[in-house]
Scaffold this active site. Structure first.
Site: not given
Ligand code: EPZ
Length: 421
Positions: A22-23, A94, A118, A123-126, A308, A330, A400
């Site tokens: 999926k991811n 997201r 969520c 889930r910020p995007m900074d 996950d 995480i 999902r």
């Molecule tokens: C991906 O999410 C996966 N989703 C998630 O899977 C997975 O848990 C996660 O990576 C970690 O492995 C997809 O690939 C679609 P991150 P993503 O950016 O990219 C913080 C599932 O169950 N962060 O590595 O959103 C964030 O808040 C899902 O299949 C910032 O602070 O994960 C989190 O605490 C759930 N600023 C941590 O980093 C940012 O700009 C991990 O986020 C981005 C993230």
């Protein structure tokens, strides 16, 4: 709103096919926006999140055809007519934010709704914003949207990620393929889904090295051409189904599984007393007799233990011999399965990002509620070895990320059925 009814059963046996990731698919699909030529994905999983991403791409003017019962996605974004990713779609998933980098690179602009929080965290995007601004994008945040433009086009740069964010790495990597010059991503995410994306982008003509390591180097090119790419095996579905025989007993072969996708997870299963063996067709998992042993887990970016799989591992630890400490590093709120497992008799204390699980002999079935994707499947795993009947409500979360879960587990001997309520 469907529910799933599970009755505790004995040992499982048989083979279970593992689907495409999926991811990986959710980042490979937006990659079609980078080229005017068709991109076809094979081994695609049949999930509601994939349908949501298809809707989003179609809203931008791309064509997405789902073929061979959903296992093949034939996409073309020759005629894009929008760069607006609406809140209505993004709030549901997201990963919709992964159109940001490709749209900036191809169209020079994008308006992408912020996903909002969520169940599992803010889930910020900074990190996405920081990386794309380093490539020359101008990103304004207002009214719940990111308004991004690249007035002078994107230019290669050195990007230092303060956290190895999967999504930020993917957005920056996709944008960098069409930026002018060289981009270096330091502290890049190393997940297999990143390697799969880079492999697909290279097939489209991108010049990328170092994917799978913390340092990725990209030489921008003028354009990308079409390709056909097989989606990598889903390591989270793999780990989830490896836990079925670990929890219920018996022996199961997960077809398509490879140890290198789940090595940190396999080390924990081995320490818990579960037999794991790679075969020509996948991974064989067996739990002969006696209780599993409690083990401690800390979730980390790949190659560490995957966040996950934390909820699913907790389901195993509920009936382990001893006490297990699970640290979730995480996400800030990823123990919502704990109160539901407690309803089934589990003994779990949660303090912030740490859950302490005192193993009990056996859980007892009860009505429980799914709260997020991975929590919902952990409840099903726990219910399969519990005494009596469990009703898992709100299983739309499950659909999902897991295709036909009741059929796949039912084929192993689990007593599991879906009911419409
Ligand atoms: C991906 O999410 C996966 N989703 C998630 O899977 C997975 O848990 C996660 O990576 C970690 O492995 C997809 O690939 C679609 P991150 P993503 O950016 O990219 C913080 C599932 O169950 N962060 O590595 O959103 C964030 O808040 C899902 O299949 C910032 O602070 O994960 C989190 O605490 C759930 N600023 C941590 O980093 C940012 O700009 C991990 O986020 C981005 C993230």
């Amino acid at each position: 709103m469907d529910s799933i009814i599970v009755r505790g059963n004995g040992p499982l046996s048989g083979q279970i096919p593992i689907a495409g990731a999926k991811n990986a698919c959710l980042t490979l699909m937006p990659a079609t926006l980078l080229s005017e030529e068709p991109l076809t994905l094979t081994n695609a999983p049949r999930l509601s999140d994939i349908k949501t991403m298809s809707e989003l791409l179609a809203s931008l003017g791309a064509e997405v055809s789902s073929l061979q019962d959903g296992k093949v996605l034939a996409m073309s974004s020759h005629d894009l007519n929008s760069t607006h990713a609406d809140y209505d779609i993004v709030r549901k998933m997201r990963a919709s934010n992964l159109v940001l980098g490709p749209l900036l690179a191809r169209m020079g602009q994008a308006e992408v709704s912020l996903p909002g929080g969520c169940a599992i965290g803010d889930r910020p995007m900074d990190l996405h914003i920081h990386g794309l601004e380093a490539l020359g994008a101008e990103i304004d945040q207002r009214d719940g949207y990111l308004y991004a433009t690249a007035p002078k086009g994107l230019k290669g740069a050195e990007v230092n990620l303060t956290f190895a964010s999967v999504g930020a790495t993917e957005n920056i990597l996709m944008a960098a393929t069409l930026a002018k010059g060289t981009t270096i991503i330091n502290n890049a995410a190393r997940e297999p889904e990143i390697v799969d994306l880079a492999t697909c982008l290279r097939a489209m003509g991108a010049q990328i090295e170092g994917d799978g390591t913390s340092r990725i180097e990209v030489q921008g090119v003028d354009r990308l051409h079409g390709a056909t790419h097989p989606v990598v095996t889903d390591r989270i579905e793999l780990g989830t189904y490896m836990l079925a025989p670990a929890i219920c007993g018996g022996e199961v072969e997960c077809l398509g599984g490879r140890i290198n996708l789940v090595s940190a997870f396999c080390e924990k299963l081995d320490a818990a007393g579960i037999h794991v063996e790679e075969t020509a067709n996948g991974i064989k998992v067996a739990r002969k007799n006696g209780r599993v042993k409690a083990v401690d887990v800390v979730t980390e970016p790949f190659p560490g233990f995957p966040t996950d799989l934390q909820a699913q591992m907790m389901a195993l630890m509920c009936t382990a011999e001893g006490t297990s400490v699970l640290e979730e590093k995480i996400f800030e709120n990823r123990f919502m399965h704990a109160p539901e497992l407690r309803r089934m008799g589990a003994s779990i204390e949660v303090q912030g990002g740490t859950a302490t699980v005192h193993g009990v002999e056996r859980l007892k079935g009860a009505p429980v509620m799914a709260t997020d994707l991975r929590a919902s499947v952990s409840l099903i795993l726990a219910a399969m070895a519990a005494e009596g009947e469990t009703v898992v409500n709100r299983v739309y979360h499950l659909d999902r990320g897991y295709e036909r879960v009741e059929e796949k587990l039912g084929n192993l001997g689990a007593h599991i059925e879906r009911v419409k309520v």
